[in-house]
Design a protein around this motif. Structure first.
Motif, short mmCIF file in Angstrom:
data_model
loop_
_atom_site.label_atom_id
_atom_site.label_comp_id
_atom_site.label_asym_id
_atom_site.label_seq_id
_atom_site.Cartn_x
_atom_site.Cartn_y
_atom_site.Cartn_z
N VAL A 1 0.92 -1.24 0.06
CA VAL A 1 0.02 0.11 -0.10
C VAL A 1 0.80 1.18 -0.01
O VAL A 1 1.74 1.31 0.89
CB VAL A 1 -0.82 -0.05 1.11
CG1 VAL A 1 -1.61 1.22 1.44
CG2 VAL A 1 -1.75 -1.21 1.26
N SER A 2 0.48 2.08 -1.00
CA SER A 2 1.25 3.33 -1.09
C SER A 2 1.03 4.30 -0.16
O SER A 2 -0.03 5.25 -0.11
CB SER A 2 1.44 4.06 -2.44
OG SER A 2 1.83 2.97 -3.12
N LEU A 3 1.56 4.46 1.04
CA LEU A 3 1.19 5.36 2.14
C LEU A 3 1.66 6.69 1.99
O LEU A 3 0.99 7.85 1.75
CB LEU A 3 1.60 4.72 3.46
CG LEU A 3 0.73 4.89 4.66
CD1 LEU A 3 -0.68 4.61 4.52
CD2 LEU A 3 1.35 4.37 5.89
N HIS A 4 3.03 6.97 2.14
CA HIS A 4 3.69 8.28 1.56
C HIS A 4 3.25 9.37 2.77
O HIS A 4 4.25 10.19 2.51
CB HIS A 4 3.40 8.67 0.29
CG HIS A 4 3.44 7.63 -0.88
ND1 HIS A 4 4.71 6.85 -0.97
CD2 HIS A 4 2.85 7.28 -1.78
CE1 HIS A 4 4.26 5.98 -1.77
NE2 HIS A 4 3.61 6.35 -2.53
N ALA A 5 2.51 9.40 3.63
CA ALA A 5 2.18 10.20 4.42
C ALA A 5 1.62 9.74 5.62
O ALA A 5 0.89 8.71 5.49
CB ALA A 5 1.48 11.40 3.90
N LEU B 1 9.08 3.46 -13.30
CA LEU B 1 8.91 2.22 -13.07
C LEU B 1 9.46 2.18 -11.58
O LEU B 1 10.03 2.90 -10.63
CB LEU B 1 10.33 1.72 -13.59
CG LEU B 1 10.01 1.68 -15.00
CD1 LEU B 1 11.39 1.29 -15.61
CD2 LEU B 1 8.97 0.64 -15.49
N HIS B 2 8.46 1.36 -10.80
CA HIS B 2 8.71 1.24 -9.36
C HIS B 2 8.86 -0.14 -8.95
O HIS B 2 8.24 -1.16 -9.00
CB HIS B 2 7.02 1.23 -8.69
CG HIS B 2 6.46 2.60 -9.57
ND1 HIS B 2 6.63 3.71 -9.26
CD2 HIS B 2 5.11 2.58 -10.38
CE1 HIS B 2 6.02 4.40 -10.20
NE2 HIS B 2 5.28 3.69 -10.91
N LEU B 3 10.23 -0.20 -8.63
CA LEU B 3 11.00 -1.71 -8.47
C LEU B 3 11.40 -2.00 -7.27
O LEU B 3 11.42 -1.05 -6.26
CB LEU B 3 12.00 -1.46 -9.40
CG LEU B 3 11.94 -0.96 -10.70
CD1 LEU B 3 13.36 -0.79 -11.64
CD2 LEU B 3 11.17 -1.86 -11.49
N1 SAH Z 1 -0.61 2.74 -8.80
C1 SAH Z 1 -0.03 1.86 -7.67
C2 SAH Z 1 1.25 1.09 -8.40
C3 SAH Z 1 2.15 1.59 -9.26
S1 SAH Z 1 3.05 2.93 -8.61
C4 SAH Z 1 0.40 2.55 -6.52
O1 SAH Z 1 0.36 3.74 -6.39
O2 SAH Z 1 0.81 1.83 -5.51
C5 SAH Z 1 4.28 2.01 -7.62
C6 SAH Z 1 5.16 2.66 -6.44
O3 SAH Z 1 6.08 3.79 -7.03
C7 SAH Z 1 4.10 3.62 -5.50
O4 SAH Z 1 4.43 3.33 -4.25
C8 SAH Z 1 4.15 4.91 -6.05
O5 SAH Z 1 3.91 5.66 -5.02
C9 SAH Z 1 5.68 4.94 -6.36
N2 SAH Z 1 6.19 6.08 -7.30
C10 SAH Z 1 5.53 6.80 -8.07
N3 SAH Z 1 6.31 7.81 -8.39
C11 SAH Z 1 7.49 7.70 -7.94
C12 SAH Z 1 8.70 8.47 -8.17
N4 SAH Z 1 8.61 9.52 -8.85
N5 SAH Z 1 9.65 8.14 -7.16
C13 SAH Z 1 9.48 7.20 -6.32
N6 SAH Z 1 8.52 6.51 -6.37
C14 SAH Z 1 7.33 6.76 -7.04
#
Ligand code: SAH
Ligand code: SF4
Length: 377
Positions: free
Chosen positions: A225-229, A368-370
């Protein structure tokens, strides 16, 4: 109208053969030919009667997305670019590591959710990928890696051709394309197709709460889960879908998911934005927010793209932030940035790509989200 068999899971193929007046076991046979052996030519499906093969040739086809670029970075990361029509391209990235190989795939061309730090979001939404386009990325990558040629899994494992893990962390929001994503996941898990374990397939979501519940009921795989905050005020700004599904709804949805998840934790992704969400106070706020959720953290150094208003947190800041989380007893990893030289790093904007003819094309590609060991293990 012919049917693209690459987009049908076991149930879909069974229905397809029933409509042709054929027995259900044909579905299993064809599933194996298509996905396990990578065979797209009906004539080569030798245990199927010639008459049926001929019929398939008229009513069905096997159509993966076309690979328009395939590049290998110095660190072995390999990026595939697929043309999905209408001037849109999506990407997959293969990340080889000791003992495993992870393929990161896309689920949409663009994304409607418009997270403020994401270049895919900045491109806007184009369309959902079909099942054949989602699973076709895996099919094509296996072909390109030679995974269909090697005689047995051990041989593939040894030479690093095997795709042992799949992460839906490429372009787009998988849960905004839930039906196609679930069917594609079923194919990934099917022993007659890719045979991946649920623990080795990870869906990453920005937090579409109702769809998280549906995924849990329909096809629970590992969840990121993309929390970020750690508070709604900041998350509203970074991940606008938070205004619809705020943290007070998202965290209980994570707990509900865990009731059926193949792993006993959720991975929280947290992009490290300099001076925005990376202070000591915010690390503690994050711990307080998630204290009731069995979880791991994956810190993602922000990958800048032209026009983005953010900067990546310093290495020292990321280390300190991680330390606070680790000291509180939560497993925390920091994502390595991979494939920099081919724009395959997380969040990279690759607005211009060179196609096979070395023309620069206007394809829109995705960040890309790796990586992240706990996501991909
Ligand atoms: N849409 C889904 C999956 C794709 S994004 C999601 O948001 O979870 C996959 C991951 O990459 C997410 O955690 C997203 O927040 C992160 N991400 C997107 N843009 C980014 C950036 N510029 N730098 C670092 N991570 C990023
Ligand atoms: Fe979409 Fe995920 Fe990018 Fe947000 S981070 S815009 S949900 S792809």
């Amino acid at each position: 109208m012919t049917v693209n068999l690459l987009g049908l899971d076991a149930a879909g193929l069974t229905a397809f053969f029933a409509a042709q007046g054929e027995k259900p076991f044909r579905a299993r046979q064809v599933l194996r030919w298509l996905h396990r052996f990578g065979q797209g030519d009906f004539d080569a499906m030798t245990d199927i009667a010639r008459s049926l093969r001929e019929k398939l040739g008229t009513v069905a086809r096997v159509l993966p997305p076309t690979v328009v670029a395939d590049r290998v970075a110095d660190d072995g990361t390999r990026k595939f670019l697929f043309d999905v029509g209408g001037g849109n391209a999506v990407e997959s990235v293969f990340i080889p590591e000791e003992g495993r190989g992870t393929l990161c795939i896309s689920t949409q061309a663009g994304c409607a959710l418009d997270c403020s730090f994401c270049s895919t979001g900045k491109q806007g939404f184009n369309r959902n990928l079909t099942v054949a386009e989602i699973v076709g990325q895996l099919w094509q990558a296996r072909h390109a890696l030679g995974a269909y040629d090697a005689r047995d899994v051990d041989a593939r494992q040894q030479d690093g051709r095997v795709i042992s893990n799949v992460v839906l962390m490429g372009m787009g929001e998988p849960l905004a394309n839930l039906d196609n994503t679930v069917t594609a996941l079923r194919l990934m898990l099917d022993d007659n197709a890719y045979g991946l374990s649920r623990r080795r397939v990870t869906v990453s979501t920005s937090g579409l709460v109702p769809a998280m519940d549906r995924l849990r009921d329909e096809c629970p795989v590992a969840l990121a889960v993309s929390l970020h905050a750690a508070n709604d005020r900041l998350r509203d700004e970074l991940v606008p879908i938070n205004r619809k599904y705020p943290l007070a709804e998202l965290l209980p949805a994570c707990l509900r998911y865990l009731e059926k998840a193949p792993r006993d934790f959720v991975t929280f992704e947290y992009v490290m934005l300099d001076g925005v969400n990376d202070s000591d106070f915010q690390a503690r706020e994050l711990l307080a927010l998630t204290r009731n959720v069995p979880c791991k953290f994956n810190l993602i150094p922000f990958n800048p793209f032209p026009g983005s208003p953010y900067r990546r947190s310093s290495v020292a800041r990321i280390r300190r932030f991680a330390e606070i989380l680790i000291d509180a007893g939560v497993v925390t990893t920091t994502r390595k940035t991979r494939g920099d030289d081919i724009d395959a790093a997380c969040g990279q904007l690759a607005g211009q790509v060179v196609d096979r003819t070395q023309r620069t094309t206007g394809h829109r590609t995705f960040p890309l989200h790796l990586e992240g060991r706990e996501v991909c293990r």
